[in-house]
Design an enzyme around this catalytic site. Sequence first.
Site, PDB file in Angstrom:
ATOM      1  N   CYS A  40      24.535   6.177   5.896  1.00  0.00           N
ATOM      2  CA  CYS A  40      24.199   7.222   4.931  1.00  0.00           C
ATOM      3  C   CYS A  40      23.727   8.461   5.692  1.00  0.00           C
ATOM      4  O   CYS A  40      23.225   8.368   6.815  1.00  0.00           O
ATOM      5  CB  CYS A  40      23.097   6.698   4.015  1.00  0.00           C
ATOM      6  SG  CYS A  40      22.401   7.907   2.877  1.00  0.00           S
ATOM      7  N   HIS A  41      23.835   9.619   5.074  1.00  0.00           N
ATOM      8  CA  HIS A  41      23.368  10.845   5.727  1.00  0.00           C
ATOM      9  C   HIS A  41      21.866  10.761   6.042  1.00  0.00           C
ATOM     10  O   HIS A  41      21.391  11.402   6.974  1.00  0.00           O
ATOM     11  CB  HIS A  41      23.664  12.067   4.840  1.00  0.00           C
ATOM     12  CG  HIS A  41      23.828  13.316   5.636  1.00  0.00           C
ATOM     13  ND1 HIS A  41      24.975  14.059   5.660  1.00  0.00           N
ATOM     14  CD2 HIS A  41      22.972  13.924   6.502  1.00  0.00           C
ATOM     15  CE1 HIS A  41      24.815  15.080   6.481  1.00  0.00           C
ATOM     16  NE2 HIS A  41      23.616  15.023   7.000  1.00  0.00           N
ATOM     17  N   THR A  42      21.131   9.964   5.281  1.00  0.00           N
ATOM     18  CA  THR A  42      19.690   9.848   5.552  1.00  0.00           C
ATOM     19  C   THR A  42      19.435   9.143   6.887  1.00  0.00           C
ATOM     20  O   THR A  42      18.448   9.437   7.576  1.00  0.00           O
ATOM     21  CB  THR A  42      18.992   9.114   4.388  1.00  0.00           C
ATOM     22  OG1 THR A  42      19.329   9.794   3.179  1.00  0.00           O
ATOM     23  CG2 THR A  42      17.484   9.116   4.542  1.00  0.00           C
ATOM     24  N   HIS A  62      19.993   1.362   5.982  1.00  0.00           N
ATOM     25  CA  HIS A  62      19.306   0.986   4.733  1.00  0.00           C
ATOM     26  C   HIS A  62      20.304   0.715   3.608  1.00  0.00           C
ATOM     27  O   HIS A  62      19.922   0.716   2.446  1.00  0.00           O
ATOM     28  CB  HIS A  62      18.317   2.090   4.315  1.00  0.00           C
ATOM     29  CG  HIS A  62      18.997   3.408   4.030  1.00  0.00           C
ATOM     30  ND1 HIS A  62      19.411   4.262   5.019  1.00  0.00           N
ATOM     31  CD2 HIS A  62      19.354   3.997   2.871  1.00  0.00           C
ATOM     32  CE1 HIS A  62      19.985   5.315   4.487  1.00  0.00           C
ATOM     33  NE2 HIS A  62      19.964   5.179   3.179  1.00  0.00           N
ATOM     34  N   GLU A  63      21.591   0.542   3.974  1.00  0.00           N
ATOM     35  CA  GLU A  63      22.619   0.398   2.931  1.00  0.00           C
ATOM     36  C   GLU A  63      23.423  -0.879   3.215  1.00  0.00           C
ATOM     37  O   GLU A  63      24.593  -0.823   3.577  1.00  0.00           O
ATOM     38  CB  GLU A  63      23.521   1.653   2.960  1.00  0.00           C
ATOM     39  CG  GLU A  63      24.364   1.825   1.735  1.00  0.00           C
ATOM     40  CD  GLU A  63      25.158   3.131   1.758  1.00  0.00           C
ATOM     41  OE1 GLU A  63      24.781   4.070   1.036  1.00  0.00           O
ATOM     42  OE2 GLU A  63      26.155   3.215   2.509  1.00  0.00           O
ATOM     43  N   CYS A  92       8.305  -4.575  -7.400  1.00  0.00           N
ATOM     44  CA  CYS A  92       7.353  -5.709  -7.402  1.00  0.00           C
ATOM     45  C   CYS A  92       7.033  -6.169  -8.819  1.00  0.00           C
ATOM     46  O   CYS A  92       6.583  -7.278  -9.039  1.00  0.00           O
ATOM     47  CB  CYS A  92       6.072  -5.339  -6.649  1.00  0.00           C
ATOM     48  SG  CYS A  92       4.963  -4.239  -7.566  1.00  0.00           S
ATOM     49  N   CYS A  95       2.810  -3.441  -9.640  1.00  0.00           N
ATOM     50  CA  CYS A  95       1.989  -2.301  -9.206  1.00  0.00           C
ATOM     51  C   CYS A  95       1.899  -1.303 -10.381  1.00  0.00           C
ATOM     52  O   CYS A  95       2.696  -1.375 -11.318  1.00  0.00           O
ATOM     53  CB  CYS A  95       2.583  -1.637  -7.962  1.00  0.00           C
ATOM     54  SG  CYS A  95       4.068  -0.660  -8.275  1.00  0.00           S
ATOM     55  N   CYS A  98       5.332   0.337 -11.119  1.00  0.00           N
ATOM     56  CA  CYS A  98       6.295  -0.528 -11.826  1.00  0.00           C
ATOM     57  C   CYS A  98       5.861  -0.729 -13.271  1.00  0.00           C
ATOM     58  O   CYS A  98       6.683  -0.670 -14.186  1.00  0.00           O
ATOM     59  CB  CYS A  98       6.411  -1.881 -11.120  1.00  0.00           C
ATOM     60  SG  CYS A  98       7.395  -1.842  -9.595  1.00  0.00           S
ATOM     61  N   CYS A 106       8.144   2.008  -6.782  1.00  0.00           N
ATOM     62  CA  CYS A 106       7.181   0.927  -6.551  1.00  0.00           C
ATOM     63  C   CYS A 106       6.297   1.282  -5.356  1.00  0.00           C
ATOM     64  O   CYS A 106       6.794   1.754  -4.328  1.00  0.00           O
ATOM     65  CB  CYS A 106       7.967  -0.354  -6.250  1.00  0.00           C
ATOM     66  SG  CYS A 106       6.967  -1.769  -5.795  1.00  0.00           S
ATOM     67  N   ARG A 110       4.840   0.666   0.081  1.00  0.00           N
ATOM     68  CA  ARG A 110       5.345   1.959   0.569  1.00  0.00           C
ATOM     69  C   ARG A 110       4.625   2.431   1.838  1.00  0.00           C
ATOM     70  O   ARG A 110       5.232   3.021   2.724  1.00  0.00           O
ATOM     71  CB  ARG A 110       5.242   3.023  -0.534  1.00  0.00           C
ATOM     72  CG  ARG A 110       5.754   4.398  -0.148  1.00  0.00           C
ATOM     73  CD  ARG A 110       7.223   4.391   0.205  1.00  0.00           C
ATOM     74  NE  ARG A 110       7.747   5.677   0.625  1.00  0.00           N
ATOM     75  CZ  ARG A 110       7.702   6.132   1.868  1.00  0.00           C
ATOM     76  NH1 ARG A 110       7.113   5.403   2.823  1.00  0.00           N
ATOM     77  NH2 ARG A 110       8.232   7.314   2.166  1.00  0.00           N
ATOM     78  N   CYS A 169      22.635   2.065  -1.436  1.00  0.00           N
ATOM     79  CA  CYS A 169      22.101   3.435  -1.488  1.00  0.00           C
ATOM     80  C   CYS A 169      23.048   4.366  -2.258  1.00  0.00           C
ATOM     81  O   CYS A 169      22.775   4.735  -3.378  1.00  0.00           O
ATOM     82  CB  CYS A 169      21.798   4.010  -0.105  1.00  0.00           C
ATOM     83  SG  CYS A 169      21.049   5.654  -0.239  1.00  0.00           S
ATOM     84  N   ARG A 370      32.415   7.435   3.385  1.00  0.00           N
ATOM     85  CA  ARG A 370      31.479   6.408   3.884  1.00  0.00           C
ATOM     86  C   ARG A 370      32.123   5.632   5.010  1.00  0.00           C
ATOM     87  O   ARG A 370      33.264   5.168   4.873  1.00  0.00           O
ATOM     88  CB  ARG A 370      31.135   5.400   2.788  1.00  0.00           C
ATOM     89  CG  ARG A 370      29.742   5.371   2.236  1.00  0.00           C
ATOM     90  CD  ARG A 370      28.655   5.856   3.143  1.00  0.00           C
ATOM     91  NE  ARG A 370      27.388   5.879   2.474  1.00  0.00           N
ATOM     92  CZ  ARG A 370      26.675   6.990   2.240  1.00  0.00           C
ATOM     93  NH1 ARG A 370      27.095   8.170   2.647  1.00  0.00           N
ATOM     94  NH2 ARG A 370      25.496   6.904   1.647  1.00  0.00           N
TER      95      ARG A 370
END
Length: 375
Positions: A40-42, A62-63, A92, A95, A98, A106, A110, A169, A370
Site C-alpha cells: 500500500c502507499h502507506t 499491513h495488507e 475489541c 473499549c 467500540c 478501537c 493503539r 486495506c 496493486r
Amino acid sequence: MDVKAAVAFEAGKPLEIATVKLDGPKAGEVLVEIKATGICHTDEFTRSGADPEGLFPAILGHEGAGVVVEIGPGVTSVAVGDNVIPLYTPECRECPSCLSRKTNLCTKIRSTQGQGVMPDGTSRFSLDGRKLHHYMGCSTFANFTVLPEIAVAKIRPDAPFDKVCYIGCGVTTGVGAVINTAKVEPGAKCVVFGLGGIGLNVIQGLRLVGADMIIGVDTNPAKKAWGERFGMTHFVNPKEIGGDVVPYLVNMTKHGADQIGGADYTFDCTGNVNVMRQALEACHRGWGQSIIIGVAAAGAEIATRPFQLVTGRVWKGTAFGGARGRTDVPRIVDWYMEGKIEIDPMITHTLPLADINRGFDLMHAGESIRSVVVY
Ligand code: NAD
Ligand code: AHE
Ligand code: ZN
C-alpha cells in the site's frame, strides 16, 4: 522460530530480505502464516521517512491474508486452521470507542501499536539479538507474524489469499469510505481525486451504491482507462484543462434551477494537502462533503477559507473506510466471492518476497495499481 522477512532498517532505504527470529503468541494472541500481502502507499509513506510515527528497524506491511497456525492461552474467537485477514484497526468490542458505535477506531491497543510493539510492550521480532519493530500491528512483510486475536478477521476458507489480502486495506478503505463514512446515496454527483489503489476502490464503491456522476481526477492520463473500468463516468486531468480544477469541477456538476455547481461528495485519495483543499472547495454549497483518505507527510497541514465551512461544506476523514474489521471484513470477502465487487484486475503485479522493492518502484512509476507479494 526463523521466518523470512523484508526489513526496513533505515528510512529512505530499500527493504532487505533477511531471516529473522519470531517469538510465539502469548495470551490472547495468534501466530499467523501470511500467504500474501499487498503493498500500500502507506507502507511507502513510512519507508520513505515521511511518517511521524515511523520506527526503524521495522517489518512493514499491513495488507495481508493467511492462516492461523498457533493460538495463545485464552484465545476463543479463532482456531488453528482458520483463514484470517490481519487488522491494523482492531475491533475489541469493549473499549469506549467500540462501544460508542460512533467510530471504528478501537483504542484497546493503539498506543502499543504506535510504539511498534505487542500489547505487553515487547517486540516478537529480532535479528541477531536486535529488536525489530512491528508495524501497524501487522508486519505482513514476513511469512509469519503474531497478532492479538482482536486484530484478525476470520474469513471463509475458499477465498484466495492472493486477492483478498487487498481487503486488508485498499478495498475496505475505498469501498468503506463511500458506504460507512460518506454514506453516499443513489443519484449522487461525486469526485474522486487520485485513481490509485484506493481511488479505484472508491469508484467501485460509488458504482455499487448507484451514484449518477463519478468524476475521476488524476494527473496521470493512463488512469482514465482504469477509472472507466470500474464505473467512472467522467475524467479530468488537471494538467490538461488550462486552469483551476475547482471551478472546472463546479461547472461540470451544475444542476437544479439555480445552477449552483459542486459535488455532493468528494474524496481525496492522494495524500496531497493542496488536493485536499481542492476536494473540499469542489463540494456543493450547503451540503457537499469532502472525505480525506490520503495520508500526508509529517508537518503537512490543510487550509481553506473558513467561509467554505460556514457555507455548509463538511470536511471529514476516514481510516480503514470506517470499517469494524472483525464484523465488516468477512462480509466484504463475501461480496468479492459473490461478484459484487472486483479485485482481480486491480492486482497488476504478483511478486516473490525477494522482489518486494520492485513493487515500490512500480508504485512510484505509476505502473501498478496493486502489487501483491505471494509467499
Ligand atoms: P497510489 O500511489 O496508488 O495512488 C495515488 C494516485 O494519486 C495516483 O494515481 C497519482 O497519479 C494520483 N495523484 C498524485 N498527485 C495528484 C494530483 N495532484 N491530482 C490528482 N491526482 C494525483 O496510492 P494509494 O495506494 O491509492 O493510496 C492513496 C493515499 O491513501 C495514500 O496517501 C495512502 O497512504 C492513503 N491511504 C489511506 C488509508 C486510510 O485508511 N485513510 C488507507 C490506505 C491508504
Ligand atoms: N502514522 C501516521 C498516520 C497514518 C494513518 O493515518 N494511517 C491510517 C491507515 S492508512 C492505511 O494505509 C489509520 O488507520 N489511521 C488511524 C490511526 O489510528 O493511525 C501519522 O501521520 O502519524
Ligand atoms: Zn494501507
